[in-house]
Design a protein around this motif. Sequence first.
Motif, PDB file in Angstrom:
ATOM      1  N   TYR A 172      34.459 -13.509  -9.584  1.00 50.60           N
ATOM      2  CA  TYR A 172      34.061 -13.126 -10.941  1.00 50.60           C
ATOM      3  C   TYR A 172      33.170 -11.884 -10.898  1.00 50.60           C
ATOM      4  O   TYR A 172      33.318 -10.970 -11.710  1.00 50.60           O
ATOM      5  CB  TYR A 172      33.328 -14.289 -11.628  1.00 50.60           C
ATOM      6  CG  TYR A 172      32.714 -13.923 -12.949  1.00 50.60           C
ATOM      7  CD1 TYR A 172      33.481 -13.874 -14.104  1.00 50.60           C
ATOM      8  CD2 TYR A 172      31.354 -13.608 -13.040  1.00 50.60           C
ATOM      9  CE1 TYR A 172      32.919 -13.530 -15.318  1.00 50.60           C
ATOM     10  CE2 TYR A 172      30.788 -13.265 -14.249  1.00 50.60           C
ATOM     11  CZ  TYR A 172      31.574 -13.229 -15.382  1.00 50.60           C
ATOM     12  OH  TYR A 172      31.006 -12.872 -16.584  1.00 50.60           O
ATOM     13  N   ARG A 173      32.274 -11.840  -9.927  1.00 54.27           N
ATOM     14  CA  ARG A 173      31.362 -10.697  -9.830  1.00 54.27           C
ATOM     15  C   ARG A 173      32.122  -9.398  -9.595  1.00 54.27           C
ATOM     16  O   ARG A 173      31.799  -8.369 -10.163  1.00 54.27           O
ATOM     17  CB  ARG A 173      30.344 -10.911  -8.705  1.00 54.27           C
ATOM     18  CG  ARG A 173      29.215  -9.886  -8.782  1.00 54.27           C
ATOM     19  CD  ARG A 173      28.303  -9.947  -7.584  1.00 54.27           C
ATOM     20  NE  ARG A 173      27.094  -9.192  -7.761  1.00 54.27           N
ATOM     21  CZ  ARG A 173      27.035  -7.860  -7.787  1.00 54.27           C
ATOM     22  NH1 ARG A 173      28.122  -7.139  -7.683  1.00 54.27           N
ATOM     23  NH2 ARG A 173      25.871  -7.245  -7.954  1.00 54.27           N
ATOM     24  N   THR A 174      33.142  -9.421  -8.764  1.00 56.19           N
ATOM     25  CA  THR A 174      33.877  -8.185  -8.456  1.00 56.19           C
ATOM     26  C   THR A 174      34.848  -7.777  -9.557  1.00 56.19           C
ATOM     27  O   THR A 174      35.269  -6.625  -9.593  1.00 56.19           O
ATOM     28  CB  THR A 174      34.648  -8.301  -7.126  1.00 56.19           C
ATOM     29  OG1 THR A 174      35.619  -9.330  -7.241  1.00 56.19           O
ATOM     30  CG2 THR A 174      33.717  -8.572  -5.965  1.00 56.19           C
ATOM     31  N   THR A 175      35.185  -8.682 -10.452  1.00 58.28           N
ATOM     32  CA  THR A 175      36.141  -8.341 -11.509  1.00 58.28           C
ATOM     33  C   THR A 175      35.493  -8.167 -12.882  1.00 58.28           C
ATOM     34  O   THR A 175      35.746  -7.179 -13.553  1.00 58.28           O
ATOM     35  CB  THR A 175      37.240  -9.421 -11.619  1.00 58.28           C
ATOM     36  OG1 THR A 175      36.624 -10.701 -11.817  1.00 58.28           O
ATOM     37  CG2 THR A 175      38.097  -9.460 -10.360  1.00 58.28           C
ATOM     38  N   HIS A 176      34.654  -9.112 -13.289  1.00 55.22           N
ATOM     39  CA  HIS A 176      34.174  -9.122 -14.669  1.00 55.22           C
ATOM     40  C   HIS A 176      32.806  -8.478 -14.895  1.00 55.22           C
ATOM     41  O   HIS A 176      32.477  -8.129 -16.026  1.00 55.22           O
ATOM     42  CB  HIS A 176      34.150 -10.556 -15.190  1.00 55.22           C
ATOM     43  CG  HIS A 176      35.519 -11.121 -15.367  1.00 55.22           C
ATOM     44  ND1 HIS A 176      36.241 -11.644 -14.328  1.00 55.22           N
ATOM     45  CD2 HIS A 176      36.306 -11.216 -16.453  1.00 55.22           C
ATOM     46  CE1 HIS A 176      37.412 -12.051 -14.761  1.00 55.22           C
ATOM     47  NE2 HIS A 176      37.482 -11.803 -16.050  1.00 55.22           N
ATOM     48  N   VAL A 177      32.003  -8.350 -13.839  1.00 55.57           N
ATOM     49  CA  VAL A 177      30.676  -7.744 -14.010  1.00 55.57           C
ATOM     50  C   VAL A 177      30.436  -6.626 -12.987  1.00 55.57           C
ATOM     51  O   VAL A 177      29.302  -6.320 -12.645  1.00 55.57           O
ATOM     52  CB  VAL A 177      29.548  -8.813 -13.973  1.00 55.57           C
ATOM     53  CG1 VAL A 177      29.623  -9.713 -15.191  1.00 55.57           C
ATOM     54  CG2 VAL A 177      29.586  -9.633 -12.697  1.00 55.57           C
TER      55      VAL A 177
END
Length: 165
Positions: free
Chosen positions: A122-127
């Motif tokens: 999630y960190r590498t894609t959404h934020v």
Amino acid sequence: MDTRGGTEPDWTKRYRLVAGVYAMRDGHILMLERARGMMIGFWSVPGGHVDPGETPQEAAVRELFEEAGLTPTGPLWLVTAIPLKGYGMDLLSLRYSCACDAGEVRLSHEHSAWQWVEPAAYRTTHVSDAAVARWRQASPDEAFNVLSNRQGLDDFLRWCSHGPR
């Protein structure tokens, strides 16, 4: 905030309190895609305003149930506090973590999709920085919120590596 005349600012009036929850299942966290309110299309944790007479922890449990139909299967742990901007005000989001090992997700009208996501993915894609740049095109406040959510996720990841589970 007005501090003229040597008076201290009243920080209790600066922020509206909100609560969110990193609901965990099998090493993943529940993320919901916003369909209403601020930041439509953003994937975030379940959460919302703390109602009068309610503790932030009670609000986190209520919002998890209202937005996803889930109830914690373990204790809630306070992980972090992040500033957000929305609805014309400054928000302070207390973020909790809990196991959520049972039940099927049932979305509220506030969201259009849900997914159990590995937190680092999630960190590498959404934020990511690229995500921040995309949201900055919509508004500086939305980019600020993405950055704040990233900081909250980083705090959650640190907590996972050191804290109770």
